[in-house]
Design a protein around this motif. Sequence first.
Motif, PDB file in Angstrom:
ATOM      1  N   VAL A  76      -9.336  -2.660  14.579  1.00 48.20           N
ATOM      2  CA  VAL A  76      -9.236  -3.202  13.213  1.00 48.20           C
ATOM      3  C   VAL A  76      -9.463  -2.056  12.239  1.00 48.20           C
ATOM      4  CG1 VAL A  76     -10.285  -4.850  11.594  1.00 48.20           C
ATOM      5  CG2 VAL A  76     -10.223  -5.377  14.040  1.00 48.20           C
ATOM      6  N   TYR A  77      -8.690  -1.998  11.141  1.00 49.66           N
ATOM      7  CA  TYR A  77      -8.939  -0.907  10.183  1.00 49.66           C
ATOM      8  C   TYR A  77      -9.046  -1.393   8.755  1.00 49.66           C
ATOM      9  CZ  TYR A  77      -4.688   0.484   7.445  1.00 49.66           C
ATOM     10  OH  TYR A  77      -3.660   0.589   6.548  1.00 49.66           O
ATOM     11  N   CYS A  78      -9.692  -0.553   7.962  1.00 46.79           N
ATOM     12  CA  CYS A  78      -9.777  -0.786   6.525  1.00 46.79           C
ATOM     13  C   CYS A  78      -9.739   0.581   5.848  1.00 46.79           C
ATOM     14  CB  CYS A  78     -11.074  -1.525   6.188  1.00 46.79           C
ATOM     15  SG  CYS A  78     -11.302  -1.743   4.421  1.00 46.79           S
ATOM     16  N   GLY A  79      -9.011   0.678   4.741  1.00 48.58           N
ATOM     17  CA  GLY A  79      -8.884   1.961   4.047  1.00 48.58           C
ATOM     18  C   GLY A  79      -9.787   2.052   2.823  1.00 48.58           C
ATOM     19  N   PHE A  80     -10.248   3.290   2.548  1.00 47.44           N
ATOM     20  CA  PHE A  80     -11.117   3.554   1.389  1.00 47.44           C
ATOM     21  C   PHE A  80     -10.570   4.799   0.682  1.00 47.44           C
ATOM     22  CE2 PHE A  80     -13.528   1.593   4.769  1.00 47.44           C
ATOM     23  CZ  PHE A  80     -14.273   0.610   4.134  1.00 47.44           C
ATOM     24  N   GLY A 120      -2.788   6.891  -6.124  1.00 47.63           N
ATOM     25  CA  GLY A 120      -3.523   5.887  -6.890  1.00 47.63           C
ATOM     26  C   GLY A 120      -2.944   4.505  -6.668  1.00 47.63           C
ATOM     27  N   ASP A 121      -3.749   3.619  -6.099  1.00 48.52           N
ATOM     28  CA  ASP A 121      -3.296   2.252  -5.802  1.00 48.52           C
ATOM     29  C   ASP A 121      -3.220   1.449  -7.105  1.00 48.52           C
ATOM     30  OD1 ASP A 121      -2.785  -0.239  -4.850  1.00 48.52           O
ATOM     31  OD2 ASP A 121      -4.452  -0.296  -3.419  1.00 48.52           O
ATOM     32  N   PRO A 122      -2.027   0.934  -7.452  1.00 55.41           N
ATOM     33  CA  PRO A 122      -1.937   0.142  -8.681  1.00 55.41           C
ATOM     34  C   PRO A 122      -2.522  -1.266  -8.546  1.00 55.41           C
ATOM     35  CG  PRO A 122       0.192   0.178  -7.573  1.00 55.41           C
ATOM     36  CD  PRO A 122      -0.729   1.064  -6.762  1.00 55.41           C
ATOM     37  N   LEU A 220       5.301   3.793  -4.998  1.00 50.48           N
ATOM     38  CA  LEU A 220       5.455   4.109  -3.567  1.00 50.48           C
ATOM     39  C   LEU A 220       4.147   3.942  -2.782  1.00 50.48           C
ATOM     40  CD1 LEU A 220       7.863   7.184  -3.648  1.00 50.48           C
ATOM     41  CD2 LEU A 220       8.358   4.836  -2.958  1.00 50.48           C
ATOM     42  N   TYR A 221       3.062   3.686  -3.494  1.00 53.20           N
ATOM     43  CA  TYR A 221       1.756   3.573  -2.818  1.00 53.20           C
ATOM     44  C   TYR A 221       1.820   2.601  -1.639  1.00 53.20           C
ATOM     45  CZ  TYR A 221      -3.219   3.249  -2.046  1.00 53.20           C
ATOM     46  OH  TYR A 221      -4.463   3.297  -1.451  1.00 53.20           O
ATOM     47  N   GLN A 222       2.402   1.432  -1.874  1.00 52.83           N
ATOM     48  CA  GLN A 222       2.401   0.402  -0.819  1.00 52.83           C
ATOM     49  C   GLN A 222       3.190   0.845   0.409  1.00 52.83           C
ATOM     50  OE1 GLN A 222       4.618  -3.278  -1.522  1.00 52.83           O
ATOM     51  NE2 GLN A 222       5.280  -2.500  -3.496  1.00 52.83           N
ATOM     52  N   LEU A 224       3.192   3.931   1.560  1.00 51.43           N
ATOM     53  CA  LEU A 224       2.283   4.778   2.350  1.00 51.43           C
ATOM     54  C   LEU A 224       1.246   3.933   3.090  1.00 51.43           C
ATOM     55  CD1 LEU A 224       3.662   7.098   0.824  1.00 51.43           C
ATOM     56  CD2 LEU A 224       1.436   8.224   0.723  1.00 51.43           C
ATOM     57  N   GLN A 225       0.716   2.937   2.414  1.00 48.08           N
ATOM     58  CA  GLN A 225      -0.289   2.090   3.083  1.00 48.08           C
ATOM     59  C   GLN A 225       0.356   1.330   4.250  1.00 48.08           C
ATOM     60  OE1 GLN A 225      -3.074   0.174   0.520  1.00 48.08           O
ATOM     61  NE2 GLN A 225      -3.741  -1.312   2.045  1.00 48.08           N
ATOM     62  N   ALA A 226       1.614   0.917   4.054  1.00 44.99           N
ATOM     63  CA  ALA A 226       2.337   0.233   5.130  1.00 44.99           C
ATOM     64  C   ALA A 226       2.532   1.195   6.309  1.00 44.99           C
ATOM     65  CB  ALA A 226       3.681  -0.265   4.626  1.00 44.99           C
ATOM     66  N   TYR A 227       2.885   2.426   5.976  1.00 41.73           N
ATOM     67  CA  TYR A 227       3.114   3.409   7.037  1.00 41.73           C
ATOM     68  C   TYR A 227       1.801   3.720   7.774  1.00 41.73           C
ATOM     69  CZ  TYR A 227       4.477   7.471   9.623  1.00 41.73           C
ATOM     70  OH  TYR A 227       4.696   8.329  10.656  1.00 41.73           O
ATOM     71  N   ASP A 228       0.680   3.778   7.052  1.00 40.97           N
ATOM     72  CA  ASP A 228      -0.636   3.992   7.697  1.00 40.97           C
ATOM     73  C   ASP A 228      -0.870   2.941   8.783  1.00 40.97           C
ATOM     74  OD1 ASP A 228      -1.312   6.080   6.049  1.00 40.97           O
ATOM     75  OD2 ASP A 228      -2.584   4.874   4.724  1.00 40.97           O
ATOM     76  N   PHE A 229      -0.604   1.703   8.413  1.00 38.52           N
ATOM     77  CA  PHE A 229      -0.838   0.590   9.342  1.00 38.52           C
ATOM     78  C   PHE A 229       0.034   0.805  10.594  1.00 38.52           C
ATOM     79  CE2 PHE A 229      -1.363  -4.401   9.178  1.00 38.52           C
ATOM     80  CZ  PHE A 229      -2.089  -4.348  10.366  1.00 38.52           C
ATOM     81  N   ASP A 246      -7.330  -8.046  -3.483  1.00 44.37           N
ATOM     82  CA  ASP A 246      -6.261  -7.367  -4.231  1.00 44.37           C
ATOM     83  C   ASP A 246      -5.323  -6.569  -3.314  1.00 44.37           C
ATOM     84  OD1 ASP A 246      -8.182  -5.517  -3.550  1.00 44.37           O
ATOM     85  OD2 ASP A 246      -8.113  -4.427  -5.445  1.00 44.37           O
ATOM     86  N   GLN A 247      -5.655  -6.482  -2.038  1.00 43.76           N
ATOM     87  CA  GLN A 247      -4.849  -5.689  -1.102  1.00 43.76           C
ATOM     88  C   GLN A 247      -3.767  -6.495  -0.378  1.00 43.76           C
ATOM     89  OE1 GLN A 247      -5.134  -2.221  -0.542  1.00 43.76           O
ATOM     90  NE2 GLN A 247      -6.206  -2.526  -2.475  1.00 43.76           N
ATOM     91  N   LEU A 248      -3.684  -7.772  -0.732  1.00 45.28           N
ATOM     92  CA  LEU A 248      -2.756  -8.664  -0.034  1.00 45.28           C
ATOM     93  C   LEU A 248      -1.324  -8.105   0.025  1.00 45.28           C
ATOM     94  CD1 LEU A 248      -3.266 -11.510   1.173  1.00 45.28           C
ATOM     95  CD2 LEU A 248      -2.212 -12.433  -0.876  1.00 45.28           C
TER      96      LEU A 248
HETATM   97  N1  LIG Z   1      -5.415   0.715  -1.071  1.00 48.19           N
HETATM   98  C1  LIG Z   1      -6.781   0.615  -0.644  1.00 48.19           C
HETATM   99  C2  LIG Z   1      -7.234   1.790   0.170  1.00 48.19           C
HETATM  100  C3  LIG Z   1      -6.385   2.036   1.384  1.00 48.19           C
HETATM  101  C4  LIG Z   1      -5.772   3.258   1.600  1.00 48.19           C
HETATM  102  C5  LIG Z   1      -4.969   3.490   2.710  1.00 48.19           C
HETATM  103  C6  LIG Z   1      -4.784   2.448   3.629  1.00 48.19           C
HETATM  104  O1  LIG Z   1      -3.982   2.651   4.704  1.00 48.19           O
HETATM  105  C7  LIG Z   1      -5.394   1.234   3.445  1.00 48.19           C
HETATM  106  C8  LIG Z   1      -6.182   1.010   2.311  1.00 48.19           C
HETATM  107  C9  LIG Z   1      -7.676   0.450  -1.867  1.00 48.19           C
HETATM  108  O2  LIG Z   1      -7.341   0.936  -2.903  1.00 48.19           O
HETATM  109  O3  LIG Z   1      -8.708  -0.136  -1.781  1.00 48.19           O
END
Ligand SMILES: N[C@@H](Cc1ccc(O)cc1)C(=O)O
Length: 420
Positions: A76-80, A120-122, A220-222, A224-229, A246-248
Amino acid sequence: MAAPMLRRFPRGRRFGTPGVSGVLLLGQREARSGAQGLLAVQKARGLFKEFFPEKGTKVELPELLDRGSGSFPQTVYCGFDPTADSLHVGHLLTLLGLFHFQRAGHNVIALVGGATARLGDPSGRPKEREALAPEQVRGNARALRRGLEAVAANHQRLFANGRPWGSFTVLDNAAWYQGQHLVDFLAAVGGHFRMGTLLSRASVQARLQSAGGMSLAEFLYQVLQAYDFYYLFQHYGCRVQLGGSDQLGNITSGYEFIHKLTGEDVFGITVPLVTSTTGAKLGKSAGNAVWLNREKTSPFELYQFFVRQQDNLVERYLKLFTFLPLPEIDHIMQLHDKEPEKRGPQKRLAAEVTKLVHGQEGLDSAKRYRMITEGGVSINHRQVTNPESVLVVGQHILKNGLSLLKIGKRNFYIIKWLQL
Ligand SMILES: N[C@@H](Cc1ccc(O)cc1)C(=O)O
């Protein structure tokens, strides 16, 4: 590390994507399947709010997480994102969410967003963040890694009691984006994202309608987060992503991407966004964040922050921010009804959180200070309530070089100062 090449599917090929629109509140979900265990327990505590998709194509989430199933343990993962040089109180809920998975025997990954923080996550933000310099993000990422490792170590040392838990690993997504060729990335990944879907996300819509609009980097942030997963799925078998509510949208993008490419089921779980009674985000007191790094917010200040929480919130916070079993929380609340002035639940909440974040030593130091602020210390018969106050010759140190110290009700000490 270069990103792995993605399998390219011919355009126009259709993949069976189940409706991710079916985000389900956990209560309804369990009522239907009778699923118990981790998800149900966390639902009862109020920590896990919703999960999706409602139904996987091959497997369902409660089944996947079940100890008795062949798929145990999961990752399981969570990003910070390292947008500052410390974690803050707002990060605690998802971190505790990861710890609950670890306790249930699953392996967890705390992902530091060394790459994503540059964009920067919008999500949930009314306007664009100030861009951070690359070296600042690197420094912040190192600090966040240290913070995550420290809290995870306290968790293991002070709460595990020899029980076998899953592993806790910290990674940084800068590792797979640095050295990644832009054109390769866009060619391999970009074709799998549809503009209509990306544009439909609530976070994107809100920003497009705002006065400041939205930059391409944020948009494009989403991706990258999709690719991380996807990356964590491929390399670590990670099938579950945890995030604030807010990450839904970002988690859904990851779900759709992975499912399209691999046909496999992955899942997202959200935790609530905790706000105070005034609606302010928790941990933002008078505009100042409450940090988990002790140089920025001392263990004493962190302790005090939780001691100050209001009666009508404290039960909810005990469930969310501590590992205390629910019957014990009930008991604490019953005692509180009889003697509210003692602030028993607040003190317990403060003690549990301070111990997790700063260790036993941090908690002890916070309590020593508390003795001072609550008027338990006097020097030469005068109460000292400010832990920052300095000794003044003539007032605290008498002319004869003596001080009379009183700690608590009965402990008297005479201090003889040697003048050099
Ligand atoms: N977007 C998340 C942080 C995050 C970064 C990369 C990820 O793959 C996942 C989550 C936030 O702003 O809280």
